[in-house]
Motif scaffolding. Structure first.
Motif, PDB file in Angstrom:
ATOM      1  N   GLU A   1      82.993  -4.723  36.726  1.00 47.38           N
ATOM      2  CA  GLU A   1      84.435  -4.726  36.566  1.00 47.38           C
ATOM      3  C   GLU A   1      84.914  -6.047  35.963  1.00 47.38           C
ATOM      4  O   GLU A   1      84.535  -7.127  36.418  1.00 47.38           O
ATOM      5  CB  GLU A   1      85.081  -4.518  37.934  1.00 47.38           C
ATOM      6  CG  GLU A   1      86.568  -4.406  37.906  1.00 47.38           C
ATOM      7  CD  GLU A   1      87.142  -4.179  39.296  1.00 47.38           C
ATOM      8  OE1 GLU A   1      88.215  -3.569  39.371  1.00 47.38           O
ATOM      9  OE2 GLU A   1      86.530  -4.606  40.297  1.00 47.38           O
ATOM     10  N   ALA A   2      85.738  -5.934  34.936  1.00 46.20           N
ATOM     11  CA  ALA A   2      86.269  -7.118  34.268  1.00 46.20           C
ATOM     12  C   ALA A   2      87.633  -6.809  33.677  1.00 46.20           C
ATOM     13  O   ALA A   2      88.038  -5.646  33.575  1.00 46.20           O
ATOM     14  CB  ALA A   2      85.317  -7.596  33.174  1.00 46.20           C
ATOM     15  N   PHE A   3      88.307  -7.846  33.288  1.00 42.94           N
ATOM     16  CA  PHE A   3      89.571  -7.754  32.558  1.00 42.94           C
ATOM     17  C   PHE A   3      89.300  -8.336  31.182  1.00 42.94           C
ATOM     18  O   PHE A   3      88.986  -9.523  31.053  1.00 42.94           O
ATOM     19  CB  PHE A   3      90.657  -8.556  33.281  1.00 42.94           C
ATOM     20  CG  PHE A   3      91.996  -8.475  32.617  1.00 42.94           C
ATOM     21  CD1 PHE A   3      92.890  -7.476  32.936  1.00 42.94           C
ATOM     22  CD2 PHE A   3      92.354  -9.413  31.663  1.00 42.94           C
ATOM     23  CE1 PHE A   3      94.132  -7.399  32.316  1.00 42.94           C
ATOM     24  CE2 PHE A   3      93.585  -9.353  31.035  1.00 42.94           C
ATOM     25  CZ  PHE A   3      94.484  -8.344  31.361  1.00 42.94           C
ATOM     26  N   ILE A   4      89.375  -7.485  30.164  1.00 43.42           N
ATOM     27  CA  ILE A   4      89.092  -7.930  28.802  1.00 43.42           C
ATOM     28  C   ILE A   4      90.277  -7.559  27.921  1.00 43.42           C
ATOM     29  O   ILE A   4      90.619  -6.388  27.781  1.00 43.42           O
ATOM     30  CB  ILE A   4      87.775  -7.316  28.274  1.00 43.42           C
ATOM     31  CG1 ILE A   4      86.605  -7.891  29.081  1.00 43.42           C
ATOM     32  CG2 ILE A   4      87.616  -7.598  26.785  1.00 43.42           C
ATOM     33  CD1 ILE A   4      85.237  -7.456  28.638  1.00 43.42           C
ATOM     34  N   ASP A   5      90.908  -8.586  27.378  1.00 44.91           N
ATOM     35  CA  ASP A   5      92.082  -8.434  26.527  1.00 44.91           C
ATOM     36  C   ASP A   5      91.898  -9.352  25.313  1.00 44.91           C
ATOM     37  O   ASP A   5      92.330 -10.498  25.314  1.00 44.91           O
ATOM     38  CB  ASP A   5      93.337  -8.816  27.319  1.00 44.91           C
ATOM     39  CG  ASP A   5      94.621  -8.655  26.513  1.00 44.91           C
ATOM     40  OD1 ASP A   5      94.564  -8.264  25.325  1.00 44.91           O
ATOM     41  OD2 ASP A   5      95.689  -8.946  27.075  1.00 44.91           O
ATOM     42  N   PRO A   6      91.204  -8.850  24.278  1.00 47.48           N
ATOM     43  CA  PRO A   6      90.901  -9.713  23.136  1.00 47.48           C
ATOM     44  C   PRO A   6      92.144 -10.198  22.384  1.00 47.48           C
ATOM     45  O   PRO A   6      92.129 -11.291  21.828  1.00 47.48           O
ATOM     46  CB  PRO A   6      90.019  -8.840  22.241  1.00 47.48           C
ATOM     47  CG  PRO A   6      90.203  -7.451  22.714  1.00 47.48           C
ATOM     48  CD  PRO A   6      90.648  -7.516  24.135  1.00 47.48           C
ATOM     49  N   GLU A   7      93.218  -9.411  22.391  1.00 46.02           N
ATOM     50  CA  GLU A   7      94.425  -9.827  21.686  1.00 46.02           C
ATOM     51  C   GLU A   7      95.004 -11.114  22.274  1.00 46.02           C
ATOM     52  O   GLU A   7      95.634 -11.891  21.582  1.00 46.02           O
ATOM     53  CB  GLU A   7      95.493  -8.722  21.718  1.00 46.02           C
ATOM     54  CG  GLU A   7      95.138  -7.502  20.892  1.00 46.02           C
ATOM     55  CD  GLU A   7      94.262  -6.501  21.655  1.00 46.02           C
ATOM     56  OE1 GLU A   7      94.147  -6.610  22.904  1.00 46.02           O
ATOM     57  OE2 GLU A   7      93.687  -5.626  21.002  1.00 46.02           O
ATOM     58  N   ASN A   8      94.791 -11.328  23.567  1.00 43.26           N
ATOM     59  CA  ASN A   8      95.297 -12.523  24.233  1.00 43.26           C
ATOM     60  C   ASN A   8      94.171 -13.472  24.652  1.00 43.26           C
ATOM     61  O   ASN A   8      94.405 -14.397  25.434  1.00 43.26           O
ATOM     62  CB  ASN A   8      96.129 -12.122  25.454  1.00 43.26           C
ATOM     63  CG  ASN A   8      97.412 -11.445  25.033  1.00 43.26           C
ATOM     64  OD1 ASN A   8      98.207 -12.020  24.299  1.00 43.26           O
ATOM     65  ND2 ASN A   8      97.608 -10.205  25.467  1.00 43.26           N
ATOM     66  N   SER A   9      92.975 -13.237  24.154  1.00 42.48           N
ATOM     67  CA  SER A   9      91.805 -14.070  24.458  1.00 42.48           C
ATOM     68  C   SER A   9      91.569 -14.237  25.952  1.00 42.48           C
ATOM     69  O   SER A   9      91.239 -15.323  26.420  1.00 42.48           O
ATOM     70  CB  SER A   9      91.927 -15.448  23.790  1.00 42.48           C
ATOM     71  OG  SER A   9      91.973 -15.311  22.397  1.00 42.48           O
ATOM     72  N   LEU A  10      91.711 -13.151  26.701  1.00 39.93           N
ATOM     73  CA  LEU A  10      91.458 -13.151  28.144  1.00 39.93           C
ATOM     74  C   LEU A  10      90.197 -12.349  28.432  1.00 39.93           C
ATOM     75  O   LEU A  10      90.140 -11.152  28.146  1.00 39.93           O
ATOM     76  CB  LEU A  10      92.647 -12.552  28.907  1.00 39.93           C
ATOM     77  CG  LEU A  10      93.928 -13.372  28.893  1.00 39.93           C
ATOM     78  CD1 LEU A  10      95.072 -12.564  29.501  1.00 39.93           C
ATOM     79  CD2 LEU A  10      93.735 -14.665  29.657  1.00 39.93           C
ATOM     80  N   PHE A  11      89.204 -13.022  28.985  1.00 43.69           N
ATOM     81  CA  PHE A  11      87.926 -12.409  29.320  1.00 43.69           C
ATOM     82  C   PHE A  11      87.554 -12.913  30.703  1.00 43.69           C
ATOM     83  O   PHE A  11      87.091 -14.048  30.834  1.00 43.69           O
ATOM     84  CB  PHE A  11      86.857 -12.793  28.295  1.00 43.69           C
ATOM     85  CG  PHE A  11      87.221 -12.409  26.889  1.00 43.69           C
ATOM     86  CD1 PHE A  11      86.863 -11.163  26.389  1.00 43.69           C
ATOM     87  CD2 PHE A  11      87.947 -13.268  26.074  1.00 43.69           C
ATOM     88  CE1 PHE A  11      87.211 -10.797  25.101  1.00 43.69           C
ATOM     89  CE2 PHE A  11      88.289 -12.910  24.780  1.00 43.69           C
ATOM     90  CZ  PHE A  11      87.921 -11.664  24.293  1.00 43.69           C
ATOM     91  N   VAL A  12      87.755 -12.087  31.738  1.00 40.19           N
ATOM     92  CA  VAL A  12      87.581 -12.532  33.115  1.00 40.19           C
ATOM     93  C   VAL A  12      86.841 -11.452  33.894  1.00 40.19           C
ATOM     94  O   VAL A  12      87.192 -10.271  33.805  1.00 40.19           O
ATOM     95  CB  VAL A  12      88.956 -12.784  33.792  1.00 40.19           C
ATOM     96  CG1 VAL A  12      88.769 -13.281  35.213  1.00 40.19           C
ATOM     97  CG2 VAL A  12      89.796 -13.743  32.977  1.00 40.19           C
ATOM     98  N   GLY A  13      85.834 -11.830  34.669  1.00 35.96           N
ATOM     99  CA  GLY A  13      85.198 -10.866  35.552  1.00 35.96           C
ATOM    100  C   GLY A  13      83.772 -11.231  35.909  1.00 35.96           C
ATOM    101  O   GLY A  13      83.130 -12.059  35.254  1.00 35.96           O
ATOM    102  N   GLN A  14      83.302 -10.586  36.945  1.00 36.09           N
ATOM    103  CA  GLN A  14      81.965 -10.848  37.472  1.00 36.09           C
ATOM    104  C   GLN A  14      80.852 -10.616  36.449  1.00 36.09           C
ATOM    105  O   GLN A  14      79.908 -11.399  36.396  1.00 36.09           O
ATOM    106  CB  GLN A  14      81.722 -10.019  38.737  1.00 36.09           C
ATOM    107  CG  GLN A  14      80.516 -10.473  39.528  1.00 36.09           C
ATOM    108  CD  GLN A  14      80.668 -11.893  40.057  1.00 36.09           C
ATOM    109  OE1 GLN A  14      81.682 -12.218  40.659  1.00 36.09           O
ATOM    110  NE2 GLN A  14      79.672 -12.733  39.823  1.00 36.09           N
ATOM    111  N   PRO A  15      80.919  -9.560  35.614  1.00 40.32           N
ATOM    112  CA  PRO A  15      79.798  -9.383  34.674  1.00 40.32           C
ATOM    113  C   PRO A  15      79.693 -10.511  33.649  1.00 40.32           C
ATOM    114  O   PRO A  15      78.594 -10.816  33.178  1.00 40.32           O
ATOM    115  CB  PRO A  15      80.078  -8.038  34.003  1.00 40.32           C
ATOM    116  CG  PRO A  15      81.523  -7.778  34.224  1.00 40.32           C
ATOM    117  CD  PRO A  15      81.886  -8.462  35.515  1.00 40.32           C
ATOM    118  N   ILE A  16      80.790 -11.151  33.339  1.00 43.58           N
ATOM    119  CA  ILE A  16      80.757 -12.281  32.412  1.00 43.58           C
ATOM    120  C   ILE A  16      80.039 -13.454  33.077  1.00 43.58           C
ATOM    121  O   ILE A  16      79.172 -14.097  32.472  1.00 43.58           O
ATOM    122  CB  ILE A  16      82.181 -12.665  31.967  1.00 43.58           C
ATOM    123  CG1 ILE A  16      82.828 -11.482  31.224  1.00 43.58           C
ATOM    124  CG2 ILE A  16      82.157 -13.920  31.097  1.00 43.58           C
ATOM    125  CD1 ILE A  16      84.322 -11.605  31.030  1.00 43.58           C
TER     126      ILE A  16
END
Length: 174
Positions: A122-137
């Motif tokens: 599970e992650a939060f990925i929002d490339p338009e706002n350069s947000l990449f957050v989550g355990q798999p990262i």
């Protein structure tokens, strides 16, 4: 109706790839050489690995990396993150193939080598706002750092997400 942010909260297959020896390259070469030669070639290899078409003559714009149907890509300094744009077997296979192509590309051409860690969750990925957050990262990054070689390794979460036929060896072309 889900908001834009809720649509970005999902399960993703994530690969974190680092260019080996990049710090030394920065210390020993002029920045213009690093950007104009080493990173320029690497960006071409990235594009080739993501899109799997003819190797580009010119350095493609970085946003073109994210135009693939199944694979998203972001580049920051010496780190590339690939992610599945959807939680499907096809998207996961494309991420794995992209990492494999990049490893092959960098081993066969030039002096660049990469190592990668791959995870799922599970992650939060929002490339338009350069947000990449989550355990798999985090897990993919940790796995990448544990490696003492050029190549890639999957976390247990990534292995568990692979289709059973792939894990059993029935579909060896994965």
């Amino acid at each position: 109706m889900p908001t834009h942010q809720e649509n970005r909260h999902n399960n993703y297959f994530v690969a974190v790839c680092d260019i080996l020896g990049f710090s030394n390259l920065i210390r020993t070469k002029e920045l213009g050489v690093v950007v104009g030669q080493a990173l320029a070639w690497f960006r071409k290899a990235l594009s080739h690995s993501v899109h799997k078409v003819e190797f580009p003559d010119a350095v493609p714009p970085t946003p073109d990396l994210d135009r693939h149907t199944h694979v998203g890509a972001v580049l920051f300094s010496d780190t590339v993150q690939f992610y599945s744009k959807e939680d499907t077997d096809d998207a996961i296979r494309e991420v794995l193939e992209t990492v494999a192509w990049l490893i092959f590309e960098t081993m066969m051409q030039g002096k660049t080598r990469i190592r990668a860690g791959i995870a799922y969750g599970e992650a939060f990925i929002d490339p338009e706002n350069s947000l990449f957050v989550g355990q798999p990262i985090i897990d993919a990054h940790d796995m990448e750092e544990k490696q003492q070689w050029s190549g890639a390794a999957l976390t247990q979460s990534a292995v568990d997400r692979l289709p059973e036929a792939v894990r059993s060896g029935k579909y060896a072309d994965w």
